[in-house]
Design an enzyme around this catalytic site. Sequence first.
Site, PDB file in Angstrom:
ATOM      1  N   HIS A  54       5.824 -11.910   5.628  1.00 27.75           N
ATOM      2  CA  HIS A  54       5.643 -11.444   4.253  1.00 27.75           C
ATOM      3  C   HIS A  54       6.989 -11.233   3.597  1.00 27.75           C
ATOM      4  CE1 HIS A  54       5.527  -8.031   7.039  1.00 27.75           C
ATOM      5  NE2 HIS A  54       6.161  -7.337   6.107  1.00 27.75           N
ATOM      6  N   ASN A 101      11.571  -8.807   6.674  1.00 32.63           N
ATOM      7  CA  ASN A 101      11.891  -8.174   7.952  1.00 32.63           C
ATOM      8  C   ASN A 101      11.364  -9.053   9.075  1.00 32.63           C
ATOM      9  OD1 ASN A 101      13.011  -5.835   6.728  1.00 32.63           O
ATOM     10  ND2 ASN A 101      10.960  -5.028   6.395  1.00 32.63           N
ATOM     11  N   VAL A 146       4.362  -5.400  10.379  1.00 33.96           N
ATOM     12  CA  VAL A 146       3.187  -6.281  10.338  1.00 33.96           C
ATOM     13  C   VAL A 146       3.646  -7.699  10.682  1.00 33.96           C
ATOM     14  CG1 VAL A 146       1.351  -7.247   8.915  1.00 33.96           C
ATOM     15  CG2 VAL A 146       2.019  -4.848   8.621  1.00 33.96           C
ATOM     16  N   ILE A 177       0.823  -1.210   0.000  1.00 31.09           N
ATOM     17  CA  ILE A 177       0.000   0.000   0.000  1.00 31.09           C
ATOM     18  C   ILE A 177       0.859   1.264   0.000  1.00 31.09           C
ATOM     19  CG2 ILE A 177      -0.240   0.383   2.501  1.00 31.09           C
ATOM     20  CD1 ILE A 177      -3.299   0.563   1.991  1.00 31.09           C
ATOM     21  N   HIS A 223       8.827  -9.081   0.854  1.00 30.26           N
ATOM     22  CA  HIS A 223       8.776  -7.900  -0.013  1.00 30.26           C
ATOM     23  C   HIS A 223       9.499  -8.225  -1.313  1.00 30.26           C
ATOM     24  CE1 HIS A 223       7.704  -4.742   3.051  1.00 30.26           C
ATOM     25  NE2 HIS A 223       8.224  -5.636   3.869  1.00 30.26           N
TER      26      HIS A 223
HETATM   27  P1  AMP Z   1       7.297  -4.681   7.394  1.00 31.32           P
HETATM   28  O1  AMP Z   1       6.435  -5.370   8.425  1.00 31.32           O
HETATM   29  O2  AMP Z   1       8.170  -3.608   8.002  1.00 31.32           O
HETATM   30  O3  AMP Z   1       8.098  -5.645   6.566  1.00 31.32           O
HETATM   31  O4  AMP Z   1       6.374  -3.900   6.378  1.00 31.32           O
HETATM   32  C1  AMP Z   1       4.976  -4.056   6.313  1.00 31.32           C
HETATM   33  C2  AMP Z   1       4.536  -3.571   4.953  1.00 31.32           C
HETATM   34  O5  AMP Z   1       3.136  -3.805   4.832  1.00 31.32           O
HETATM   35  C3  AMP Z   1       4.771  -2.069   4.705  1.00 31.32           C
HETATM   36  O6  AMP Z   1       5.573  -1.913   3.540  1.00 31.32           O
HETATM   37  C4  AMP Z   1       3.353  -1.518   4.503  1.00 31.32           C
HETATM   38  O7  AMP Z   1       3.292  -0.504   3.531  1.00 31.32           O
HETATM   39  C5  AMP Z   1       2.571  -2.749   4.077  1.00 31.32           C
HETATM   40  N1  AMP Z   1       1.148  -2.720   4.367  1.00 31.32           N
HETATM   41  C6  AMP Z   1       0.558  -2.436   5.555  1.00 31.32           C
HETATM   42  N2  AMP Z   1      -0.781  -2.513   5.453  1.00 31.32           N
HETATM   43  C7  AMP Z   1      -1.058  -2.877   4.165  1.00 31.32           C
HETATM   44  C8  AMP Z   1      -2.258  -3.118   3.439  1.00 31.32           C
HETATM   45  N3  AMP Z   1      -3.483  -3.017   4.005  1.00 31.32           N
HETATM   46  N4  AMP Z   1      -2.154  -3.465   2.136  1.00 31.32           N
HETATM   47  C9  AMP Z   1      -0.930  -3.563   1.545  1.00 31.32           C
HETATM   48  N5  AMP Z   1       0.233  -3.360   2.184  1.00 31.32           N
HETATM   49  C10 AMP Z   1       0.177  -3.009   3.476  1.00 31.32           C
END
Ligand code: AMP
Length: 119
Positions: free
Chosen positions: A102, A89, A98, A34, A104
Amino acid sequence: MSTRHDCIFCRIVRGEIPARKVHEDDEILVFHDINPHAPVHFLMIPKVHIDNLYDAGPDHHPVLGRMLGMAGELARREGAEDGFRVVINNGRVGRQEVYHLHVHVLGGPEPLGPGMNRR
Ligand code: AMP
Ligand code: ZN
């Protein structure tokens, strides 16, 4: 598959929050970040909830392997044809925001900023 009520990515898996999907199958969901950090930036998640790689056991090895195995094809399809990065991460030191595992996938067309090689 088990999802968690309070997890934002589990809510995306359940269809409760919209996402721009790139790919979906029985065990994997791929959607655009996002808040993209590169022209191509999507996230690959297992549908089953795992906090991060600390929680990945042998049961998760096949889906983790499939995610990495699909990354190149999806990166190319999304326009990252000259290279891309894969970043996971984990935890506080890894600046994970989050807590649903996931991957990236970040890509061009122009070269990305400094990476592990500091160039
Ligand atoms: P991280 O946990 O630091 O690896 O990054 C979490 C990623 O999730 C960030 O790049 C956010 O921009 C992304 N993110 C958070 N909420 C959403 C969402 N609803 N849809 C898509 N991406 C998201
Ligand atoms: Zn989750």
